[in-house]
Design an enzyme around this catalytic site. Structure first.
Site, mmCIF file in Angstrom:
data_model
loop_
_atom_site.group_PDB
_atom_site.id
_atom_site.type_symbol
_atom_site.label_atom_id
_atom_site.label_comp_id
_atom_site.label_asym_id
_atom_site.label_seq_id
_atom_site.Cartn_x
_atom_site.Cartn_y
_atom_site.Cartn_z
ATOM 1 N N GLU A 281 1.748 5.542 -8.085
ATOM 2 C CA GLU A 281 2.102 4.336 -7.284
ATOM 3 C C GLU A 281 0.704 4.091 -6.430
ATOM 4 O O GLU A 281 0.515 4.013 -5.250
ATOM 5 C CB GLU A 281 3.086 4.873 -6.110
ATOM 6 C CG GLU A 281 4.404 5.201 -6.367
ATOM 7 C CD GLU A 281 5.330 5.677 -5.135
ATOM 8 O OE1 GLU A 281 4.744 6.151 -4.266
ATOM 9 O OE2 GLU A 281 6.553 5.769 -5.514
ATOM 10 N N PRO A 282 -0.209 3.625 -7.127
ATOM 11 C CA PRO A 282 -1.525 3.121 -6.541
ATOM 12 C C PRO A 282 -1.306 1.830 -5.897
ATOM 13 O O PRO A 282 -0.670 0.927 -6.282
ATOM 14 C CB PRO A 282 -2.548 3.053 -7.806
ATOM 15 C CG PRO A 282 -1.615 2.783 -8.940
ATOM 16 C CD PRO A 282 -0.451 3.466 -8.736
ATOM 17 N N GLY A 283 -1.907 1.509 -4.912
ATOM 18 C CA GLY A 283 -1.649 0.283 -3.956
ATOM 19 C C GLY A 283 -3.489 -0.107 -4.047
ATOM 20 O O GLY A 283 -3.849 -0.893 -4.903
ATOM 21 N N ARG A 284 -4.043 0.648 -3.129
ATOM 22 C CA ARG A 284 -5.429 0.047 -2.664
ATOM 23 C C ARG A 284 -6.438 0.105 -3.895
ATOM 24 O O ARG A 284 -7.067 -0.934 -3.922
ATOM 25 C CB ARG A 284 -6.172 1.404 -1.883
ATOM 26 C CG ARG A 284 -7.379 1.013 -1.339
ATOM 27 C CD ARG A 284 -7.913 2.336 -0.563
ATOM 28 N NE ARG A 284 -6.933 2.889 0.253
ATOM 29 C CZ ARG A 284 -7.023 2.587 1.698
ATOM 30 N NH1 ARG A 284 -7.569 1.598 2.032
ATOM 31 N NH2 ARG A 284 -6.191 3.071 2.195
ATOM 32 N N ARG A 319 -7.749 -3.182 9.401
ATOM 33 C CA ARG A 319 -8.192 -1.906 9.093
ATOM 34 C C ARG A 319 -9.460 -1.434 9.832
ATOM 35 O O ARG A 319 -9.471 -0.110 10.331
ATOM 36 C CB ARG A 319 -8.671 -1.972 7.418
ATOM 37 C CG ARG A 319 -7.442 -2.293 6.526
ATOM 38 C CD ARG A 319 -7.747 -1.921 5.279
ATOM 39 N NE ARG A 319 -7.935 -0.351 4.921
ATOM 40 C CZ ARG A 319 -8.978 0.333 5.019
ATOM 41 N NH1 ARG A 319 -10.207 -0.356 4.734
ATOM 42 N NH2 ARG A 319 -8.649 1.637 4.649
ATOM 43 N N CYS A 350 -8.820 -11.377 21.888
ATOM 44 C CA CYS A 350 -9.148 -11.208 23.148
ATOM 45 C C CYS A 350 -9.220 -9.777 23.312
ATOM 46 O O CYS A 350 -8.454 -9.195 24.318
ATOM 47 C CB CYS A 350 -8.476 -11.816 24.182
ATOM 48 S SG CYS A 350 -6.656 -11.330 24.402
ATOM 49 N N GLU A 351 -9.692 -9.005 22.590
ATOM 50 C CA GLU A 351 -9.607 -7.567 22.864
ATOM 51 C C GLU A 351 -10.984 -7.179 22.579
ATOM 52 O O GLU A 351 -11.509 -7.331 21.469
ATOM 53 C CB GLU A 351 -8.850 -6.696 21.916
ATOM 54 C CG GLU A 351 -7.214 -7.039 22.430
ATOM 55 C CD GLU A 351 -6.124 -6.062 21.933
ATOM 56 O OE1 GLU A 351 -6.587 -4.914 21.773
ATOM 57 O OE2 GLU A 351 -5.059 -6.405 22.005
ATOM 58 N N TYR A 379 -4.011 -3.950 1.887
ATOM 59 C CA TYR A 379 -3.679 -3.635 3.354
ATOM 60 C C TYR A 379 -4.629 -4.637 4.520
ATOM 61 O O TYR A 379 -4.833 -4.320 5.601
ATOM 62 C CB TYR A 379 -3.974 -2.247 4.017
ATOM 63 C CG TYR A 379 -3.401 -1.207 3.072
ATOM 64 C CD1 TYR A 379 -1.956 -1.267 2.852
ATOM 65 C CD2 TYR A 379 -3.817 -0.577 2.092
ATOM 66 C CE1 TYR A 379 -1.234 -0.425 2.102
ATOM 67 C CE2 TYR A 379 -3.324 0.371 1.277
ATOM 68 C CZ TYR A 379 -2.016 0.678 1.403
ATOM 69 O OH TYR A 379 -1.456 1.392 0.370
#
Ligand code: LLP
Length: 426
Positions: A281-284, A319, A350-351, A379
């Protein structure tokens, strides 16, 4: 003027400075060819005489329909983690028999949607197993399941993305797997056909995959001895990529992954004289490198640090903030210029933590320059939000110099949509 003289970044055969002018910024840009190449490299790496491997792309990494449609055309299946992801994959034409519905907290509605769609379900607890049997009985359907195993292996990754530790919320504890399988075999409308695990993400040392395979195949053997025959083992995703230049040498390829998994997998199959399908199940590793995020510089500020304020922040790419992740940044309209100074690239949120890239050497920059954030395909958009009242940006697909809009940017109306002011407040 030649491309070289223009000093512009070219991506998928397209001048990204022109793209930013045409579509505005921020803008996610995906290269179709890279996507196809990444999926094919998995298929090639796992093509062996002895094992039949299916690639179930992890939709959570990037659920854009155009990307899913391309992956479907290359024969990919899908790992989905919600009813929403299930509909996305179905809309993209991925067949039900190649979809696994995962998740540690599925509602009755999720279970119903999965059973009605005829997809396989990865069951995360005994509680879920019993609930699923009831739902399947009500729907008068048999459902194929895998048991999600917590294999207790520790990859060296950011703690927030290590999912196979024994303290992790995912899967049945290793010692409970056999009894769960025995119970599953007795329950009506349940057909146990697989075991599933996923040990973590952005894994650069593939030896942990051998360890996980060993542990999973030991379970296969124990079940076999009890007369429980399986059809597949799903070892999840997790292969890391080189986000940093210096990782290019060490980042593993699908071939390295195949070399870590297949000998262990095949040895046990030979010993038992059985044949199992391998699912991954590869995503990245399928989508990260396919995509860049383009963002315009709104201000350059020389203070205690040199700040470069761009129009994309953790609202569009969380990320760096969430996992201290590193993404390479380039100045897309000054691509051949020498790096001169250290800059910290920050977003518009604003952080104080809204930092995309800390202390990077970049060419001398000014307001209006264009930043390209690399390897943003996994992601990135899928974890975006409307925080600070910022509509999500558009996505385009590039292929050999052609450009297609694959998601329109949200508008201010989209921020207001679905909100209601009670009449008594008007
Ligand atoms: N299968 C399951 C059951 C998963 O939970 C995941 C990812 C995958 C497959 C795909 O893993 P991959 O090949 O992409 O590593 N948001 C984090 C990553 C979270 C991964 C969640 N599960 C990040 O941006 O690094």
């Amino acid at each position: 003027m030649t491309e070289e003289e223009k000093n512009h970044l070219i991506f998928g055969g397209v001048d990204v400075v022109e793209l930013a002018e045409r579509y505005g910024t921020p803008l996610y840009v995906t290269d179709e060819n890279k996507l196809r190449v990444n999926l094919r490299s998995y298929k090639e790496a796992f093509e062996t005489a002895n094992t039949d491997t299916d690639i179930y792309y992890a939709v959570k990494a990037n659920g854009n329909l155009a990307l899913l449609t391309i992956l479907a055309s290359e024969g990919a299946g899908a790992d989905v983690f919600s009813t929403g992801e299930l509909w996305l994959t179905k809309s993209a034409g991925i067949p039900a028999e190649k979809i696994l519905f995962n998740g540690n907290s599925k509602s009755d509605d999720d279970l119903r949607a999965a059973v009605e769609s005829g997809v396989k379900i990865s069951v995360d607890s005994k509680d879920e197993l019993r609930a699923l049997s009831v739902v399947a009985e009500e729907l008068r359907k048999e459902v194929e399941i895998a048991i999600r195993v917590n294999p207790d292996v520790s990859p060296e990754v950011h703690p927030k993305i290590a999912t196979g530790l024994k303290e992790s919320k995912f899967g049945l504890p290793y010692y409970e797997v056999i009894s769960a399988c025995e119970e599953a075999n007795k329950l009506p409308n349940i057909a146990l056909t697989g075991l599933h695990c996923h040990i973590g993400s952005q894994i650069l040392d593939v030896s942990v995959f051998s360890e996980a395979t060993e542990k999973m195949m030991d379970l296969v053997e124990k079940l076999y001895e009890k007369g429980i025959a399986l059809e597949f083992v799903d070892l999840g995703g997790g292969l890391g990529i080189a986000y940093k230049q210096e990782e290019k040498e060490i980042a593993p390829t699908p071939k390295d992954l195949a070399e870590a998994i297949l000998p262990v997998f095949e040895k046990k199959m030979d010993e038992l004289g059985i044949n199992l399908k391998l699912v991954l199940e590869p995503g990245r590793s399928i989508v990260a490198s396919t995509t860049i995020l383009l963002s315009r510089i709104n201000a350059v500020k020389r203070a205690y640090k040199n700040f470069v304020a761009i129009d994309a922040g953790f609202n569009l790419l969380i990320r760096p903030v969430m996992y201290d992740a590193y993404h390479e940044v380039l100045i897309a309209n000054k691509i051949n210029e020498r790096v001169s100074e250290l800059y910290t690239v920050v977003g518009p949120v604003c952080e104080a933590g809204d930092i995309i890239a800390k202390d990077r050497k970049l060419p001398s920059v000014e307001r209006g320059d264009l930043v390209a954030i690399l390897d943003a395909g996994a992601y990135g958009f899928s974890m975006s939000s409307q925080y600070n009242g910022r509509p999500r940006c558009a996505e385009v697909l590039v292929c050999n110099g052609e450009v297609d809009l694959i998601r329109s940017g949200e508008s201010i109306e989209d921020l207001l949509r679905n909100q209601k002011i009670p009449a008594r407040l008007r």
